[in-house]
Write an enzyme that holds these catalytic residues in place. Structure first.
Site, PDB file in Angstrom:
ATOM      1  N   ARG A   1       0.800  -1.233   0.000  1.00 17.51           N
ATOM      2  CA  ARG A   1       0.000   0.000   0.000  1.00 17.51           C
ATOM      3  C   ARG A   1       0.833   1.284   0.000  1.00 17.51           C
ATOM      4  NH1 ARG A   1      -3.220  -0.610   5.308  1.00 17.51           N
ATOM      5  NH2 ARG A   1      -1.069  -1.210   5.607  1.00 17.51           N
TER       6      ARG A   1
ATOM      7  N   LYS B   1       0.487 -18.831   5.782  1.00 16.15           N
ATOM      8  CA  LYS B   1      -0.231 -19.232   6.988  1.00 16.15           C
ATOM      9  C   LYS B   1      -0.603 -17.979   7.772  1.00 16.15           C
ATOM     10  CE  LYS B   1       2.444 -19.947  11.048  1.00 16.15           C
ATOM     11  NZ  LYS B   1       3.183 -20.757  11.983  1.00 16.15           N
TER      12      LYS B   1
ATOM     13  N   ASP C   1       3.307 -24.454   3.691  1.00 18.99           N
ATOM     14  CA  ASP C   1       3.724 -24.824   5.043  1.00 18.99           C
ATOM     15  C   ASP C   1       5.227 -25.032   4.902  1.00 18.99           C
ATOM     16  OD1 ASP C   1       4.573 -26.204   7.330  1.00 18.99           O
ATOM     17  OD2 ASP C   1       2.544 -26.880   7.715  1.00 18.99           O
ATOM     18  N   HIS C   2       6.007 -24.053   5.378  1.00 15.25           N
ATOM     19  CA  HIS C   2       7.432 -24.100   5.030  1.00 15.25           C
ATOM     20  C   HIS C   2       8.140 -25.302   5.635  1.00 15.25           C
ATOM     21  CE1 HIS C   2       7.735 -21.936   8.867  1.00 15.25           C
ATOM     22  NE2 HIS C   2       8.954 -22.394   8.919  1.00 15.25           N
TER      23      HIS C   2
ATOM     24  N   LYS D   1      11.539 -28.126   4.001  1.00 14.26           N
ATOM     25  CA  LYS D   1      12.849 -28.384   4.621  1.00 14.26           C
ATOM     26  C   LYS D   1      13.467 -29.642   4.027  1.00 14.26           C
ATOM     27  CE  LYS D   1      11.852 -26.168   9.035  1.00 14.26           C
ATOM     28  NZ  LYS D   1      12.968 -25.250   9.286  1.00 14.26           N
TER      29      LYS D   1
ATOM     30  N   GLU E   1      11.503 -23.768  20.628  1.00 18.39           N
ATOM     31  CA  GLU E   1      12.066 -22.460  20.277  1.00 18.39           C
ATOM     32  C   GLU E   1      12.589 -21.787  21.538  1.00 18.39           C
ATOM     33  OE1 GLU E   1       9.616 -20.312  17.015  1.00 18.39           O
ATOM     34  OE2 GLU E   1       8.171 -21.301  18.292  1.00 18.39           O
TER      35      GLU E   1
ATOM     36  N   ASP F   1      -1.029 -22.264  16.063  1.00 20.76           N
ATOM     37  CA  ASP F   1       0.150 -21.730  15.375  1.00 20.76           C
ATOM     38  C   ASP F   1       1.102 -22.831  14.901  1.00 20.76           C
ATOM     39  OD1 ASP F   1       1.728 -19.428  14.550  1.00 20.76           O
ATOM     40  OD2 ASP F   1       3.160 -20.045  16.098  1.00 20.76           O
TER      41      ASP F   1
ATOM     42  N   HIS G   1       2.046 -27.278  11.122  1.00 19.05           N
ATOM     43  CA  HIS G   1       3.384 -27.853  10.943  1.00 19.05           C
ATOM     44  C   HIS G   1       3.530 -29.250  11.559  1.00 19.05           C
ATOM     45  CE1 HIS G   1       4.302 -23.878   9.651  1.00 19.05           C
ATOM     46  NE2 HIS G   1       4.348 -23.343  10.848  1.00 19.05           N
TER      47      HIS G   1
ATOM     48  N   LYS H   1       7.569 -22.163  23.221  1.00 16.87           N
ATOM     49  CA  LYS H   1       8.434 -20.983  23.109  1.00 16.87           C
ATOM     50  C   LYS H   1       9.182 -20.785  24.419  1.00 16.87           C
ATOM     51  CE  LYS H   1       5.888 -18.613  19.558  1.00 16.87           C
ATOM     52  NZ  LYS H   1       6.959 -18.769  18.565  1.00 16.87           N
TER      53      LYS H   1
HETATM   54  P1  NAP Z   1       4.188  -7.582   7.803  1.00 14.67           P
HETATM   55  O1  NAP Z   1       5.626  -7.418   8.118  1.00 14.67           O
HETATM   56  O2  NAP Z   1       3.177  -6.906   8.665  1.00 14.67           O
HETATM   57  O3  NAP Z   1       3.984  -7.080   6.286  1.00 14.67           O
HETATM   58  C1  NAP Z   1       2.724  -6.930   5.717  1.00 14.67           C
HETATM   59  C2  NAP Z   1       2.872  -6.490   4.280  1.00 14.67           C
HETATM   60  O4  NAP Z   1       1.568  -6.354   3.714  1.00 14.67           O
HETATM   61  C3  NAP Z   1       3.558  -5.150   4.111  1.00 14.67           C
HETATM   62  O5  NAP Z   1       4.324  -5.172   2.917  1.00 14.67           O
HETATM   63  C4  NAP Z   1       2.389  -4.192   3.967  1.00 14.67           C
HETATM   64  O6  NAP Z   1       2.792  -3.038   3.291  1.00 14.67           O
HETATM   65  C5  NAP Z   1       1.431  -5.045   3.148  1.00 14.67           C
HETATM   66  N1  NAP Z   1       0.019  -4.658   3.284  1.00 14.67           N
HETATM   67  C6  NAP Z   1      -0.691  -4.471   4.421  1.00 14.67           C
HETATM   68  N2  NAP Z   1      -1.952  -4.097   4.129  1.00 14.67           N
HETATM   69  C7  NAP Z   1      -2.047  -4.064   2.774  1.00 14.67           C
HETATM   70  C8  NAP Z   1      -3.094  -3.758   1.880  1.00 14.67           C
HETATM   71  N3  NAP Z   1      -4.324  -3.401   2.275  1.00 14.67           N
HETATM   72  N4  NAP Z   1      -2.835  -3.832   0.560  1.00 14.67           N
HETATM   73  C9  NAP Z   1      -1.616  -4.169   0.104  1.00 14.67           C
HETATM   74  N5  NAP Z   1      -0.587  -4.485   0.920  1.00 14.67           N
HETATM   75  C10 NAP Z   1      -0.795  -4.426   2.241  1.00 14.67           C
HETATM   76  O7  NAP Z   1       3.761  -9.112   7.743  1.00 14.67           O
HETATM   77  P2  NAP Z   1       4.711 -10.402   7.568  1.00 14.67           P
HETATM   78  O8  NAP Z   1       5.310 -10.735   8.885  1.00 14.67           O
HETATM   79  O9  NAP Z   1       5.618 -10.187   6.407  1.00 14.67           O
HETATM   80  O10 NAP Z   1       3.638 -11.532   7.252  1.00 14.67           O
HETATM   81  C11 NAP Z   1       3.013 -11.661   6.002  1.00 14.67           C
HETATM   82  C12 NAP Z   1       2.218 -12.966   5.963  1.00 14.67           C
HETATM   83  O11 NAP Z   1       3.115 -14.051   6.135  1.00 14.67           O
HETATM   84  C13 NAP Z   1       1.184 -13.097   7.090  1.00 14.67           C
HETATM   85  O12 NAP Z   1       0.071 -13.834   6.611  1.00 14.67           O
HETATM   86  C14 NAP Z   1       1.912 -13.924   8.143  1.00 14.67           C
HETATM   87  O13 NAP Z   1       1.016 -14.653   8.954  1.00 14.67           O
HETATM   88  C15 NAP Z   1       2.726 -14.842   7.243  1.00 14.67           C
HETATM   89  N6  NAP Z   1       3.938 -15.375   7.900  1.00 14.67           N
HETATM   90  C16 NAP Z   1       4.920 -14.531   8.322  1.00 14.67           C
HETATM   91  C17 NAP Z   1       6.066 -15.040   8.922  1.00 14.67           C
HETATM   92  C18 NAP Z   1       7.200 -14.152   9.351  1.00 14.67           C
HETATM   93  O14 NAP Z   1       8.231 -14.683   9.799  1.00 14.67           O
HETATM   94  N7  NAP Z   1       7.098 -12.856   9.246  1.00 14.67           N
HETATM   95  C19 NAP Z   1       6.198 -16.434   9.098  1.00 14.67           C
HETATM   96  C20 NAP Z   1       5.179 -17.280   8.652  1.00 14.67           C
HETATM   97  C21 NAP Z   1       4.057 -16.726   8.048  1.00 14.67           C
HETATM   98  P3  NAP Z   1       2.046  -1.645   3.479  1.00 14.67           P
HETATM   99  O15 NAP Z   1       1.864  -1.418   4.940  1.00 14.67           O
HETATM  100  O16 NAP Z   1       2.896  -0.649   2.769  1.00 14.67           O
HETATM  101  O17 NAP Z   1       0.765  -1.839   2.773  1.00 14.67           O
END
Ligand code: NAP
Length: 484
Positions: free
Chosen positions: A51, A148, A177-178, A182, A216, A235, A240, A331
């Site tokens: 966004r 996820k 599911d990463h 692995k 963890e 979670d 997993h 955790k």
């Molecule tokens: P994050 O850091 O909060 O990033 C969210 C992303 O979505 C940002 O690029 C944000 O950019 C964008 N976004 C938010 N609202 C939006 C909208 N309305 N339109 C377009 N883009 C939008 O989240 P994340 O940790 O990367 O996680 C992303 C997904 O991966 C989630 O479903 C999470 O459950 C999953 N996940 C994450 C991890 C991890 O380690 N981080 C691990 C497993 C799964 P803007 O704010 O600029 O829009």
């Protein structure tokens, strides 16, 4: 070393949430590694969509920094980095509105594979699917990758499946599911189905029990808001750990092909008995010396959510009846370690008398750290002193066995993204699998809510609540130590 990397077809990969944490730490550095290894064709392009206002140049600089932080120094080459960054661009798109969609649609080339990675919060998955369709870029050659969590319970998972199915066929939907990406998890299948040695023993007649541990050292970190609504059951266990259990327990699929493997996994989930509340231990980590425990981390002083869970599960089918599966995850535990241990039964009769040192064979599949496989066998202690038995490991650490090639093992995310481009769904969850896993988990969670069950506090840096140890001691068994 001769490269065995086969380039994939040209593609346009759009990462919705391309500026988020997951993209920065895993997806983009992973794609860079595949690029360095020559797997990405010259025509491949990666488009980040989010966004916020941003420019191609500014986005590329953040990716350059991410490569600096998350890719090993040996793979950081200035020319390669520049060539990789050239493929990247940024589009401002709002998943919930119409801003930016036309520009994105115009960017997509007609004659290449389209892959859309939904790396945004789960509340936006449906919005993205609808708009891809509405703006005419959800053609039959496209695929979507869904992060996820896939639903919060059976009902929400069904709703999400139904929404996605309005716009995409099942063969276009890649639920990630990463854990399945692995290397060792795939090796589990290679060990089982590529050798004569193990499969004949892989059943309740020969296996005493199975332990799966995912421990963890970190707490919930900045994910407190999400985690407190989810807990370890939603979670980790429903997805997993369930997937790991399925790969251990499943029957041999007729081929290493998507539906053959997923049909067998689904049968395992359906054969799982309802979890007995008396065989479940939930825990919550206490404050450390800095005064931060689970409740401080999630800013909820009355939280009843578990940051630890241990459970005894039974798979009711011919192969496994009578062999329990003990699983635990948590955790703020003593060490960061993930492993699966197949503990075999003792030989029916010991010709060496009652020797304390005589232990059962254990096959350990280590997911992290130091991925590898280890089989404990009993041998005679060398030298004089009669027939004294000792236990020795037949250790196959990938690093030792494969030498420098082991350093080239792709990370789970990069492997899975390349599978998406290749159109191979074997290591992704099918919609019915996810629903079956929720159908199993939902009543357990509902039971805690009905009875007001409270998790047992445990010390940060321990191996979880004492009661979790008792879960096995009652059965005359013990957990393997939580150690790195
Ligand atoms: P994050 O850091 O909060 O990033 C969210 C992303 O979505 C940002 O690029 C944000 O950019 C964008 N976004 C938010 N609202 C939006 C909208 N309305 N339109 C377009 N883009 C939008 O989240 P994340 O940790 O990367 O996680 C992303 C997904 O991966 C989630 O479903 C999470 O459950 C999953 N996940 C994450 C991890 C991890 O380690 N981080 C691990 C497993 C799964 P803007 O704010 O600029 O829009």
């Amino acid at each position: 070393m001769v490269s065995r990397v086969i380039p994939v077809e040209p593609f346009d990969l759009v990462i919705f949430g391309g500026t988020g944490d997951l993209a920065r730490r895993k997806i983009l550095p992973g794609l860079y590694r595949r690029f360095v290894d020559g797997q990405m064709p010259a025509e491949a392009r990666i488009i980040a969509a989010a966004r916020s206002e941003n420019t191609d140049a500014a986005f590329r600089e953040t990716v350059r920094a991410a490569i600096g932080e998350f890719v090993t120094k040996e793979k950081q080459d200035a020319t390669c980095i520049a060539a990789f960054l050239d493929r990247l661009s940024y589009v401002r798109v709002d998943a919930t509105g119409s801003d930016g969609w036309q520009a994105l649609a115009e960017k997509m080339r007609k004659d290449v594979i389209h892959a859309y990675y939904f790396s945004v919060g789960p509340g936006l998955f449906g919005d993205l699917a609808r708009r891809l369709h509405r703006f005419g870029i959800a053609g039959s050659r496209c695929r979507i990758v869904v992060e996820k969590p896939f639903g919060h319970d059976l009902e929400s998972a069904r709703d999400l499946n139904a929404t996605l199915a309005e716009h995409f066929d099942e063969h276009q939907i890649y639920r990630i599911d990463h854990y399945l990406g692995k290397e060792t998890v795939q090796n589990l299948m290679a060990v089982r189905f590529g050798n004569m040695l193990f499969e004949p023993l892989w059943n309740a007649r020969n296996v005493d029990h199975i332990q799966i541990t995912v421990a963890e050292t970190v707490g919930v970190g900045g994910r407190g808001g999400y985690y407190d609504k989810a807990g370890a059951m939603r979670d980790m266990v429903q997805n997993h750990m369930m997937q790991l259990l399925c790969l251990i327990a499943m029957e041999p699929p007729y081929a290493f092909e998507p539906d053959a493997v997923r049909d067998e996994k689904l049968k395992v989930i359906r054969a799982l008995d309802h979890a007995d509340p008396a065989q479940i231990v939930r825990g919550q980590y206490l404050a450390d010396e800095e005064g931060r425990g689970y409740r401080e981390d999630v800013e909820n002083p009355d939280s009843r959510t578990e940051s630890f869970i241990a459970m005894k599960l039974n798979v009711s089918n011919w192969r496994w009846k009578g062999t329990p599966f003990y699983i635990r995850t948590g955790k703020r535990l003593r060490a960061r370690t993930s492993e699966i241990a197949i503990v075999f039964k003792d030989p029916p009769h010991s010709i060496f008398g009652d020797q304390e040192s005589h232990k059962s064979n254990v096959l350990v599949i280590r997911l992290q750290p130091n991925e590898g496989i280890n089989l404990k066998v009993t041998i005679k202690e060398p030298g004089p002193g009669g027939m004294r038995l000792i236990e020795v490991p037949l250790d196959m650490s990938f690093k030792e066995a494969l030498g420098p090639e082991a350093d080239d093992i792709p990370d789970a995310y990069e492997r899975l993204i390349m599978d998406v481009i290749r159109g191979n769904q074997t290591l992704f969850m099918r919609g019915d699998e996810v629903e079956a896993a929720w159908a199993w988990a939902d009543p357990v969670i509902a039971g805690w809510e009905q009875t007001g069950d409270r998790p047992i506090p445990y010390d940060a840096g321990s191996s979880g609540p004492e009661d979790a140890l008792m879960l096995m001691h009652r059965d005359g068994r013990r957990w393997r130590e939580v150690k790195a």
